[in-house]
Scaffold this motif. Structure first.
Motif, PDB file in Angstrom:
ATOM      1  N   GLU A 197       0.853  -1.205   0.000  1.00 11.81           N
ATOM      2  CA  GLU A 197       0.000   0.000   0.000  1.00 11.81           C
ATOM      3  C   GLU A 197       0.882   1.245   0.000  1.00 11.81           C
ATOM      4  OE1 GLU A 197      -2.408   2.070  -0.718  1.00 11.81           O
ATOM      5  OE2 GLU A 197      -3.951   0.954   0.388  1.00 11.81           O
ATOM      6  N   ARG A 198       0.378   2.307  -0.667  1.00  8.13           N
ATOM      7  CA  ARG A 198       1.101   3.583  -0.642  1.00  8.13           C
ATOM      8  C   ARG A 198       1.187   4.086   0.795  1.00  8.13           C
ATOM      9  NH1 ARG A 198      -2.421   6.770  -4.988  1.00  8.13           N
ATOM     10  NH2 ARG A 198      -3.998   5.333  -4.262  1.00  8.13           N
ATOM     11  N   ASP A 243     -14.088  -3.027  -4.215  1.00  6.37           N
ATOM     12  CA  ASP A 243     -14.659  -2.232  -5.310  1.00  6.37           C
ATOM     13  C   ASP A 243     -14.115  -2.641  -6.671  1.00  6.37           C
ATOM     14  OD1 ASP A 243     -15.939  -0.947  -3.306  1.00  6.37           O
ATOM     15  OD2 ASP A 243     -15.334   1.079  -3.883  1.00  6.37           O
TER      16      ASP A 243
END
Ligand code: FAD
Length: 466
Positions: A32-33, A308
């Protein structure tokens, strides 16, 4: 392999997949960033928008006006700083909670963006030129979505914005256009309308939130119009022009609408561009979504996708459960399929929630039903909190007395719906609600009132026909 399970993305889907796999004893890596721990959900989506809503409700004093008069305000001049202070506080705390959960469970967080180089290898770039290659037995893609931005629109983060940049507005606009009457658009429209912004909603279709109960949507439109919201249904934006002191939105019908700010809320695009899916033997559709089976497996057996990025229903709530189920499947743990009963919560002002089917769906499917209604104004709790418009509606089968749907509009709707969900999920009937004693005075009592209403109506029929 470096990891048993490697998760890409730390939103609700990725986070729950990583923790569930770690709990099952797997060696887990999570990419993850650095500034996005918690994903869209915590940083730009659910949590900031719901915190903003809470700040708006509190500072405007809206929910207290029935009791203290229409001029009641907690703060006369609400500034953007008042709103963002609460949002940053909550987001900061939530990020901390997630970091701590990940570290407590021994999940290795790898900062950066991941990109497939083959079916088991992901290259992680941290944005500063540092690259690292990691391998994993199973991989879960939970990279979520970003707002879809029509290429013809010149977004500038202050006058022409989307649901990401709305959080960095430097002032509350006096006038605003919301393009797209989906859930996100209508939630923000109602927040800004409550703040006193004159909002115009432009929607191509003739209806909005068409999956919800028609009466509830009508009630919402009535409330929003009361807050000076204008709806333009069946209209398409052909262009937005930006000027020194505002914007002019031009509709295909020829109308021109001036506004300080235009917010586009016209769908979301799966974050798959960066992944180099073909390197893993995968592909995405034109909206960036990845296809999965009932166990959230992609076409490549050991690669899963959740949240999503797989499309409907694209909610934090469902993404979490998908993540947990995918991790269990990946780790060889027995799993159920996702429960078909899933609640929908819409945090407009007032809020909406439902579970099960709508009257329109039941009518279309030729399934008979009886309606039981309870209005908050007839409940002591409704009077105490000053909510005179809230309503709970039960749809009941006259054949087996089961609940076919529960629809709630008003204070606490998104919490209340879970009582109906529990009854429906456990196969309960309307009689359970009739016979149950609820705390008094509560809004939960509306279940008993609505259940009595439905059973009284059903009794009338049997009194006439028996
Ligand atoms: C304004 C707004 C309001 C919302 N309100 C609600 C609500 O009230 N209730 C609700 O249930 N849902 C709500 N949602 C939807 C909810 O936020 C999403 O359903 C949920 O966040 C999806 O979770 P996810 O697991 O797919 O990941 P996301 O939260 O979308 O996060 C995905 C993460 O993946 C990371 N990522 C992307 N590509 C890569 C890569 N290549 N490598 C590594 N990491 C990567 C991204 O940096 C991001 O942090 C809202 C959404 C928005 C935008």
């Amino acid at each position: 392999m470096d990891f048993d399970v490697l998760v890409l993305g730390s939103g609700p889907g990725g986070q729950k997949a990583a923790i569930a796999a770690a709990k099952l004893g797997a060696e887990v890596g999570l990419v993850e960033r650095r500034n996005m721990i918690g994903g869209v959900c915590i940083n730009t989506g659910t949590i900031p928008s719901k915190t903003l809503r809470e700040a708006v409700l509190y500072l405007t004093g809206m929910s207290q006006r029935e009791l203290y008069g229409q001029s009641y305000r907690v703060k006369e001049e609400i500034t953007i700083g008042d709103l963002t202070a609460r949002t940053s506080h909550v987001v900061g705390r939530e990020v901390d909670v997630i970091r701590s959960q990940l570290s407590r469970n021994g999940v290795h967080v790898l900062p950066g963006m991941g990109r497939f180089t083959d079916q088991h290898t992901v290259q992680v770039s941290d944005g500063s030129g540092q690259e690292r290659s990691v391998t994993a037995d199973k991989i879960v893609i939970a990279t979520g979505t970003t707002p879809a931005r029509p290429s013809s629109v010149d977004f500038d983060a202050q006058t022409i914005i989307d649901s990401d940049s709305i959080l960095s507005l430097d002032r509350i606009p006096r006038t605003m256009i919301v393009v797209g009457a989906g859930v996100i658009g209508i939630e923000y429209a109602s927040m800004f309308a409550a703040l006193g912004t004159k909002v115009t909603v432009i929607e191509q279709r003739m209806r909005m939130l068409e999956f919800c109960d028609t009466e509830v949507v009508e009630a919402l439109k009535y409330h929003l119009r009361d807050l000076a919201v204008t709806f333009r249904f069946g209209e398409t934006v052909s262009g937005v022009e930006r000027y020194k002191n505002g914007t002019v939105t031009i509709l295909e019908s020829g109308k021109k609408i001036p506004a300080d700010t235009v917010m586009y809320s016209a769908g979301r695009q799966g974050m798959t561009d960066h992944l180099d899916l073909p390197a893993a033997g995968l592909s995405a559709d034109k909206r960036g979504r990845i296809k999965v089976d009932a166990n959230f497996r992609t076409e490549v057996e050991h690669i899963y996708a959740v949240g999503d990025v797989i499309g409907f229903p694209a909610l934090a709530a469902t993404s979490m459960e998908q993540g947990r189920l995918a991790a269990h499947h990946a780790c060889g743990e027995p799993v159920h399929e996702m429960h078909e009963l899933q609640p929908i919560g819409i945090y407009t002002i007032p809020e909406i929630s439902y579970i099960g089917r709508t009257e329109d769906e039941l009518t279309e499917q030729r399934i008979p039903f009886e309606v039981g209604v309870s209005r908050y104004r007839e409940l002591a709790r409704g009077q105490i909190i000053g909510d005179s418009y809230g309503v709970l509606k039960l749809l009941v089968s006259p054949e087996d007395r089961s609940l076919l749907g529960v629809h709630v509009f008003g204070t606490g709707a998104t919490e209340l719906v879970h009582i109906g969900q529990a009854v429906m999920g456990c196969g309960g009937t309307v009689d359970y609600l009739v016979d149950t004693v609820f705390n008094y005075p509560t809004l939960a009592e509306s279940y008993k009132v609505a259940a009595l209403d439905a059973t009284n109506k059903m009794r009338q029929i049997s009194m006439l026909t028996d």
